[in-house]
Motif scaffolding. Structure first.
Motif, PDB file in Angstrom:
ATOM      1  N   UNK A  49     -31.287 -61.726  24.486  1.00 42.46           N
ATOM      2  CA  UNK A  49     -32.392 -62.205  23.681  1.00 42.46           C
ATOM      3  C   UNK A  49     -33.745 -61.591  23.962  1.00 42.46           C
ATOM      4  N   UNK A  50     -33.788 -60.490  24.715  1.00 44.50           N
ATOM      5  CA  UNK A  50     -35.098 -59.853  24.925  1.00 44.50           C
ATOM      6  C   UNK A  50     -35.478 -59.023  23.713  1.00 44.50           C
ATOM      7  N   UNK A  51     -36.780 -58.787  23.598  1.00 43.32           N
ATOM      8  CA  UNK A  51     -37.267 -58.023  22.447  1.00 43.32           C
ATOM      9  C   UNK A  51     -38.272 -56.980  22.917  1.00 43.32           C
ATOM     10  N   UNK A  52     -38.165 -55.762  22.368  1.00 45.09           N
ATOM     11  CA  UNK A  52     -39.226 -54.774  22.588  1.00 45.09           C
ATOM     12  C   UNK A  52     -39.815 -54.448  21.226  1.00 45.09           C
ATOM     13  N   UNK A  53     -40.937 -53.772  21.211  1.00 43.20           N
ATOM     14  CA  UNK A  53     -41.494 -53.486  19.878  1.00 43.20           C
ATOM     15  C   UNK A  53     -41.965 -52.044  19.763  1.00 43.20           C
ATOM     16  N   UNK A  54     -41.827 -51.511  18.546  1.00 44.91           N
ATOM     17  CA  UNK A  54     -42.253 -50.132  18.303  1.00 44.91           C
ATOM     18  C   UNK A  54     -43.110 -50.044  17.054  1.00 44.91           C
TER      19      UNK A  54
ATOM     20  N   UNK B  56     -37.886 -57.983  13.177  1.00 42.48           N
ATOM     21  CA  UNK B  56     -36.807 -57.754  14.144  1.00 42.48           C
ATOM     22  C   UNK B  56     -35.695 -56.953  13.489  1.00 42.48           C
ATOM     23  N   UNK B  57     -35.374 -55.836  14.110  1.00 42.35           N
ATOM     24  CA  UNK B  57     -34.346 -54.946  13.551  1.00 42.35           C
ATOM     25  C   UNK B  57     -33.296 -54.684  14.620  1.00 42.35           C
ATOM     26  N   UNK B  58     -32.234 -53.995  14.226  1.00 41.09           N
ATOM     27  CA  UNK B  58     -31.226 -53.605  15.205  1.00 41.09           C
ATOM     28  C   UNK B  58     -31.850 -52.674  16.222  1.00 41.09           C
ATOM     29  N   UNK B  59     -31.415 -52.792  17.464  1.00 42.14           N
ATOM     30  CA  UNK B  59     -31.990 -51.928  18.487  1.00 42.14           C
ATOM     31  C   UNK B  59     -31.660 -50.469  18.190  1.00 42.14           C
TER      32      UNK B  59
ATOM     33  N   UNK C 220     -32.111 -56.619  23.548  1.00 41.23           N
ATOM     34  CA  UNK C 220     -31.109 -56.684  22.488  1.00 41.23           C
ATOM     35  C   UNK C 220     -31.727 -56.358  21.137  1.00 41.23           C
ATOM     36  N   UNK C 221     -32.972 -56.737  20.995  1.00 36.23           N
ATOM     37  CA  UNK C 221     -33.626 -56.609  19.692  1.00 36.23           C
ATOM     38  C   UNK C 221     -34.881 -55.779  19.811  1.00 36.23           C
ATOM     39  N   UNK C 222     -35.341 -55.331  18.658  1.00 34.88           N
ATOM     40  CA  UNK C 222     -36.559 -54.565  18.627  1.00 34.88           C
ATOM     41  C   UNK C 222     -37.376 -55.046  17.440  1.00 34.88           C
TER      42      UNK C 222
END
Ligand code: RET
Length: 251
Positions: free
Chosen positions: A2-7, A73-76, A88-90
């Motif tokens: 369930x972690x998220x990074x962002x771009x 939120x999109x597929x990694x 898991x997510x981005x």
């Protein structure tokens, strides 16, 4: 877990968006200026085309400033191997302002093209309505987080196939019946358009859809497409119209 990074875009992407803003702005003034070389009642194609590049200039101004976007939120990103500790997510920066631009400019591009073919207005109208279905489903799909987004993509592609059919078949037959110079101009601009428009769903699949390429690469991909589909298309169209009397098109 369930972690998220962002771009999002970097300064490179932003600079490129500013460069395209400049190109669209210059194109708008050049086309508006050239309209004065025509009598007042022969300027319709200049006005439509200048409106297209003007709207694009505003959209690119918005994206250069990193506005008109929202994190979705999109597929990694597939190129990043899934190792423990990677999110898991981005959250990807999605530029919804593109679709506001396209909602206005793609109907105007079709108007430029289908008026050149001399099509009757009901045919032009329903083709534009299908074009709007294509753009709006693309927007909704881009904002949806689950894989339902690909359902919207399929609806958009179906609408696009209808538009492509009208441009390559119905309208081309009509243009051919109006004489050689009209057929030639129509065919050049129509083929150019459909070739380029087919690349947009591919870009969508790699960016908003599958998150395969970075937002900076997205800027380059869509940016080059928009330069080809707007100012370069406009130049081809207006050049083709230099000796065509609009009264032959029912204008
Ligand atoms: C979307 C996604 C849904 C499926 C399809 C699409 C096509 C978009 C097109 C956009 C054209 C834009 C232009 C902009 C101006 O320069 C919405 C990406 C088919 C064809 C020409």
């Amino acid at each position: 877990n369930g972690q998220t990074s962002s771009i999002g875009i970097t300064v490179r992407g932003s600079d490129w968006y500013w460069a395209v803003t400049a190109i669209m702005t210059v194109a708008t003034f050049v086309i508006a200026g050239l309209s004065f070389t025509k009598p007042r009642n022969h300027r319709i194609f200049h006005y439509i085309t200048a409106a297209i590049t003007m709207v694009a200039a505003i959209a690119y101004f918005t994206m250069g400033a990193d506005l008109g976007q929202t994190p979705i939120t999109v597929e990694f990103k597939r190129s990043n191997p899934k190792v423990s500790g990677t999110p898991d997510n981005q959250d990807r920066e999605i530029f919804y302002v593109r679709y506001i631009d396209w909602t206005i400019t793609t109907p105007l591009l079709l108007l430029d093209l289908l008026l050149t073919a001399g099509l009757p207005w009901p045919t032009i109208l329903y083709t534009i309505l299908l074009d709007e279905v294509m753009i709006i489903t693309g927007l909704v799909g881009a904002l949806v987080q689950s894989s339902y987004k690909w359902g919207y993509f399929v609806f958009g592609c179906a609408a696009f196939l209808w538009v492509a059919w009208t441009v390559t078949w119905t309208a081309r037959k009509h243009a051919i019946s109006l004489g050689n110079d009209i057929a030639r101009t129509y065919t050049i601009c129509g083929v150019w358009t459909i070739f380029l428009w087919f690349l947009y769903p591919i870009a969508w699949g790699l960016c908003e859809g599958g998150n395969v390429i970075s937002p900076d690469s997205e800027a380059v991909f869509y940016g080059i497409l928009d330069i080809m589909a707007k100012p370069v298309f406009g130049a081809l169209l207006l050049w083709g119209h230099r000796n065509i009397d609009p009264s032959r098109l029912g204008l």
